[in-house]
Design an enzyme around this catalytic site. Structure first.
Site, PDB file in Angstrom:
ATOM      1  N   ASP A  11       2.748 -12.921   5.880  1.00 32.58           N
ATOM      2  CA  ASP A  11       3.047 -12.179   4.662  1.00 32.58           C
ATOM      3  C   ASP A  11       1.758 -11.974   3.866  1.00 32.58           C
ATOM      4  O   ASP A  11       1.032 -12.926   3.584  1.00 32.58           O
ATOM      5  CB  ASP A  11       4.067 -12.980   3.838  1.00 32.58           C
ATOM      6  CG  ASP A  11       4.613 -12.209   2.655  1.00 32.58           C
ATOM      7  OD1 ASP A  11       4.605 -10.965   2.705  1.00 32.58           O
ATOM      8  OD2 ASP A  11       5.061 -12.861   1.685  1.00 32.58           O
ATOM      9  N   SER A  64      13.659 -10.665  -4.453  1.00 33.66           N
ATOM     10  CA  SER A  64      14.560 -11.741  -4.861  1.00 33.66           C
ATOM     11  C   SER A  64      15.375 -11.301  -6.072  1.00 33.66           C
ATOM     12  O   SER A  64      14.917 -10.492  -6.888  1.00 33.66           O
ATOM     13  CB  SER A  64      13.780 -13.014  -5.197  1.00 33.66           C
ATOM     14  OG  SER A  64      13.358 -13.678  -4.018  1.00 33.66           O
TER      15      SER A  64
END
Length: 313
Positions: A83, A217
């Site tokens: 990532d 999120s």
């Protein structure tokens, strides 16, 4: 089943109108919780590792944890992804070290420089069968090594995506449509809205091509409240509404990154456990509680947000 790339995952997700969860991992409990949730829901998964996680846990330890997960979940497709790779050296280290997917994040660079950096990674990765995610547009927020102010952020320009993908040869593209990193994505009292117009324009420019959402999120308020109730201090934490993420997953978005929600679930649960059990000092007890909370969180995301339950054929 050995580690896989995301190629087949994304093809099925695109055609099936769902997304694959890309969950950040840092330690054993997080790896166990995510993969156990995926096994119970029969869902493919991407375990992703940031540069900060590699610094914290060590590349070798992380690889062995993921190898154990693959062995324990033989029927679940698992990809291992870097990532926000910051440079060629980091990406090369992960490619050489067994990752099946890497992201090169040169989104803060000018367009031509982003293309040049990304293409260098693609050329190297593809020689070893590793796929590459790139990014156009810049997300605001703070998470691990990523620190971008609101003033520095920018939406993806749909008119650039076709040229970027063609010239770099990247396998998936992260775009900026209003998500952001960390737990403070929107100001309290606002009505968060993703730029679906930008997403759909990119989709038209790149038919059949997998799109990625970072900073996705939802910052569940029950865990924010739990953290604050048991000694934490997170006023105003706010995330992306889950119904908007589900809508995105029905489009060209094939990968949705989730990190903060995992942190919140574990931290809130551990804080609560230690407060209610002040005599306990066995890490296995409070870490098990945190692990169970992450597993429940991931199962919820798979079923209600990603739509990937039962897709691990």
């Amino acid at each position: 089943m050995a580690l896989v790339t995301t190629t087949e995952m994304f093809r099925k997700a695109y055609d099936g109108g769902y997304a694959i969860g890309a969950f950040n991992v840092n330690n054993m409990e997080i790896v166990q919780a995510i993969t156990e949730a995926c096994k119970k829901e029969n869902s493919p998964v991407i375990l992703q590792v940031s540069r900060g996680a590699r610094t914290y846990a060590n590349h070798t330890y992380l690889m062995k944890l993921v190898e154990a997960a693959v062995k324990e979940c033989p029927d679940i497709p698992i990809a291992l992804h870097l990532d926000h790779g910051p440079d060629f050296e980091t990406c090369k280290s992960c490619i050489d070290g067994g990752f099946t997917s890497v992201m090169i994040d040169a989104s803060s660079k000018p367009f031509e420089e982003n293309i040049a950096i990304t293409k260098e990674i693609v050329d190297y990765a593809h020689k070893y069968g590793v796929v590459v995610e790139a990014e156009l547009g810049t997300l605001a927020g703070i998470e691990d090594e990523v620190k971008v102010s609101a003033e520095e952020s920018s939406y993806t320009r749909p008119e650039e995506v076709e040229e970027f993908v063609t010239r770099t040869g990247c396998d998936s593209l992260a775009i900026a449509i209003g998500t952001s990193h960390g737990a403070y994505k929107f100001k309290p009292g606002t009505n968060p809205q993703l730029r679906f117009d930008v997403l759909h324009e990119c989709e038209k420019k790149l038919p059949g091509f997998p799109i990625v959402l970072h900073g996705a999120s939802s910052v569940p308020q029950e865990y924010v409240q739990m953290i604050n109730e048991y000694g934490g201090n997170m006023p105003g934490a706010l995330g992306v509404p889950e119904d908007q993420l589900r809508e995105a997953a029905r489009s060209a978005v094939c990968k949705i990154n989730i990190d903060s929600d995992i942190r919140l679930a574990m931290t809130g649960t551990v804080r609560k456990y230690l407060t209610e059990n002040p005599a306990d000092f066995d890490p296995r007890k409070y870490l098990k509680a945190g692990r169970d909370a992450i597993e429940a969180m991931v199962r919820h995301k798979i079923v209600d947000v990603l739509g990937s339950s039962g897709k691990a054929e």
